[in-house]
Write a protein that holds these residues in place. Structure first.
Motif, PDB file in Angstrom:
ATOM      1  N   ILE A  19       3.437   3.093  -0.005  1.00  0.00           N
ATOM      2  CA  ILE A  19       4.512   2.991  -0.997  1.00  0.00           C
ATOM      3  C   ILE A  19       5.664   3.900  -0.580  1.00  0.00           C
ATOM      4  O   ILE A  19       5.459   5.092  -0.322  1.00  0.00           O
ATOM      5  N   ALA A  20       6.845   3.309  -0.479  1.00  0.00           N
ATOM      6  CA  ALA A  20       8.031   4.074  -0.105  1.00  0.00           C
ATOM      7  C   ALA A  20       9.142   3.770  -1.103  1.00  0.00           C
ATOM      8  O   ALA A  20       9.058   2.796  -1.871  1.00  0.00           O
ATOM      9  N   ALA A  21      10.161   4.612  -1.112  1.00  0.00           N
ATOM     10  CA  ALA A  21      11.292   4.418  -2.039  1.00  0.00           C
ATOM     11  C   ALA A  21      12.408   5.360  -1.656  1.00  0.00           C
ATOM     12  O   ALA A  21      12.145   6.399  -1.063  1.00  0.00           O
ATOM     13  N   LYS A  27       9.137   6.914  -7.472  1.00  0.00           N
ATOM     14  CA  LYS A  27       7.898   6.623  -6.737  1.00  0.00           C
ATOM     15  C   LYS A  27       6.768   7.600  -7.090  1.00  0.00           C
ATOM     16  O   LYS A  27       5.647   7.165  -7.357  1.00  0.00           O
ATOM     17  N   THR A  28       7.062   8.898  -7.112  1.00  0.00           N
ATOM     18  CA  THR A  28       6.002   9.881  -7.379  1.00  0.00           C
ATOM     19  C   THR A  28       5.431   9.664  -8.776  1.00  0.00           C
ATOM     20  O   THR A  28       4.212   9.664  -8.966  1.00  0.00           O
ATOM     21  N   VAL A  31       3.345   6.475  -8.763  1.00  0.00           N
ATOM     22  CA  VAL A  31       2.086   6.608  -8.017  1.00  0.00           C
ATOM     23  C   VAL A  31       1.088   7.453  -8.811  1.00  0.00           C
ATOM     24  O   VAL A  31      -0.105   7.136  -8.868  1.00  0.00           O
ATOM     25  N   GLU A 110       1.973   7.661   0.010  1.00  0.00           N
ATOM     26  CA  GLU A 110       3.315   7.737  -0.571  1.00  0.00           C
ATOM     27  C   GLU A 110       4.188   8.430   0.459  1.00  0.00           C
ATOM     28  O   GLU A 110       4.166   9.654   0.578  1.00  0.00           O
ATOM     29  N   ASP A 112       7.804   8.074   3.494  1.00  0.00           N
ATOM     30  CA  ASP A 112       9.155   7.536   3.622  1.00  0.00           C
ATOM     31  C   ASP A 112       9.137   6.284   4.520  1.00  0.00           C
ATOM     32  O   ASP A 112       8.103   5.929   5.081  1.00  0.00           O
ATOM     33  N   PHE A 130       8.050  -1.305  -1.454  1.00  0.00           N
ATOM     34  CA  PHE A 130       9.267  -0.500  -1.578  1.00  0.00           C
ATOM     35  C   PHE A 130       9.670  -0.499  -3.042  1.00  0.00           C
ATOM     36  O   PHE A 130       9.765  -1.553  -3.671  1.00  0.00           O
ATOM     37  N   ILE A 131       9.874   0.691  -3.600  1.00  0.00           N
ATOM     38  CA  ILE A 131      10.309   0.803  -4.997  1.00  0.00           C
ATOM     39  C   ILE A 131      11.827   0.963  -5.019  1.00  0.00           C
ATOM     40  O   ILE A 131      12.366   1.826  -4.317  1.00  0.00           O
ATOM     41  N   ASN A 177      11.953  -0.461 -10.350  1.00  0.00           N
ATOM     42  CA  ASN A 177      11.517   0.458 -11.400  1.00  0.00           C
ATOM     43  C   ASN A 177      12.640   0.651 -12.410  1.00  0.00           C
ATOM     44  O   ASN A 177      13.371   1.629 -12.379  1.00  0.00           O
ATOM     45  N   LEU A 187       3.125  -2.914  -9.879  1.00  0.00           N
ATOM     46  CA  LEU A 187       2.464  -2.185  -8.789  1.00  0.00           C
ATOM     47  C   LEU A 187       0.945  -2.405  -8.844  1.00  0.00           C
ATOM     48  O   LEU A 187       0.281  -2.600  -7.819  1.00  0.00           O
TER      49      LEU A 187
END
Ligand code: ADP
Ligand code: 5GP
Length: 214
Positions: A19-21, A27-28, A31, A110, A112, A130-131, A177, A187
Motif C-alpha cells: 500500500i502506497a500513497a 494511508k497510515t 492501514v 506500507e 512509498d 495506491f491511496i 480516501n 481496501l
C-alpha cells in the motif's frame, strides 16, 4: 472465494499486499484500521533512519536505526526493498516478510512508490494499492491537521505528493480516501480478493486526476 494466493510446491502461502500513497492521503490511518479489522494480516514493520515522532514507539511503528546500520543491512541484502524518502532511508526486512508469507500469513507493506516498484519487480504476484486523497486542497488540510510537520516540510511534501500521484497507473488498484469508512471498506474488499471495482483505470478515476495532478 476468488482469492489470490502464491503457490510454492503446492503449499498455499500468504498473499503480499503493498500500500502506497502520497504523504497525507491517510494511508497510515487506513492501514491501522485495516489491521485492527483484520488481525490475521501481518503488518511489516519497516526500518528507518528517520528520528521517531513523539507518538511513535520503537519496534512497533518502525525500527529506528542509524544510517551506518542501514547501509550495512543494504550491503548484506537484508532488505526486500529500500528507498530514500524525504531525506531518510526506509526499508522492508526481507527475512521478516518472507517468514510471515511462508507461514501462510497475508502480509501488508506500507511503503512509498519506489519501494512498491521494487517489490512488484521482485514478487510480481503481489497486489499493489495506491491511496489517493479526494483533492489537492483536502490533502493540504490533512497534512496541516496532522500537526507533525512545519510549514516548510508541508510545502515540500505537497510538491512531492503531486509528482507521486502521477504514478497512480503503476498500481494494480486505486482507492480514493474521501469518506474514511468507505475507503476502509474498499481496501478490505481488495485484501479479500474482491477488488475488481478498484482497478487503476482512467475510467474509474474520471475527473479526479485533473484536480490532483494540476
Ligand atoms: P499518510 O500516512 O498517508 O501520510 P495519515 O494517515 O497520517 O496520512 O493521515 C493524514 C491526516 O489525515 C491524519 O490527521 C488523519 O487523521 C487524516 N485523515 C485520514 N483519512 C481521512 C479522511 N478520510 N477524512 C479526513 N481526514 C482523514
Ligand atoms: P513517514 O516518515 O511519514 O512515516 O513515511 C514517509 C514515507 O516513507 C511514506 O510514504 C511511507 O509509506 C514510506 N515508507 C515507510 N516505510 C517504508 C519502507 O519500508 N520502504 C519504503 N520504500 N518506504 C517506506
Amino acid at each position: 472465494m476468488n482469492r489470490y494466493r502464491i503457490l510454492n510446491n503446492g503449499q498455499p502461502l500468504g498473499s503480499l499486499f503493498v500500500i502506497a500513497a502520497p504523504s497525507g492521503a491517510g494511508k497510515t490511518t487506513l492501514v491501522k484500521a485495516l489491521v485492527k479489522a483484520r488481525p490475521d494480516i501481518r503488518f511489516s514493520i519497516s526500518h528507518t533512519t528517520r528520528l521517531p515522532r513523539t507518538s511513535e514507539r520503537k519496534g512497533i511503528d518502525y525500527f529506528f536505526i542509524k544510517k551506518q546500520e542501514f547501509e550495512e543491512m543494504v550491503e548484506a541484502g537484508a532488505f526486500l526493498e529500500h528507498a530514500l524518502v524525504f531525506g531518510n532511508y526506509y526499508g522492508t526486512s526481507r527475512a521478516a516478510a518472507e517468514s510471515q508469507l511462508n507461514q501462510g500469513h497475508d502480509v501488508l507493506l506500507e511503503i512509498d512508490w519506489q519501494g512498491a516498484q521494487q517489490v512488484k519487480q521482485a514478487m510480481p504476484e503481489c497486489r499493489t494499492v495506491f491511496i489517493l486523497p479526494p483533492s489537492q486542497a483536502e490533502l493540504e488540510r490533512r497534512l496541516r491537521g496532522r500537526k507533525t510537520d512545519d510549514d516548510a516540510e508541508i510545502a515540500r511534501r505537497l510538491k512531492q505528493s503531486v509528482a507521486d500521484m502521477a504514478r497512480w497507473d503503476e498500481f494494480d488498484y486505486v482507492v480514493v480516501n474521501d469518506d474514511f469508512d468507505q475507503a476502509l471498506e474498499d481496501l478490505m474488499a481488495i485484501v479479500m480478493g474482491q477488488g475488481e471495482l478498484f482497478r487503476s483505470t482512467e475510467q474509474n478515476l474520471q475527473g479526479l486526476l485533473q484536480d490532483l495532478l494540476a
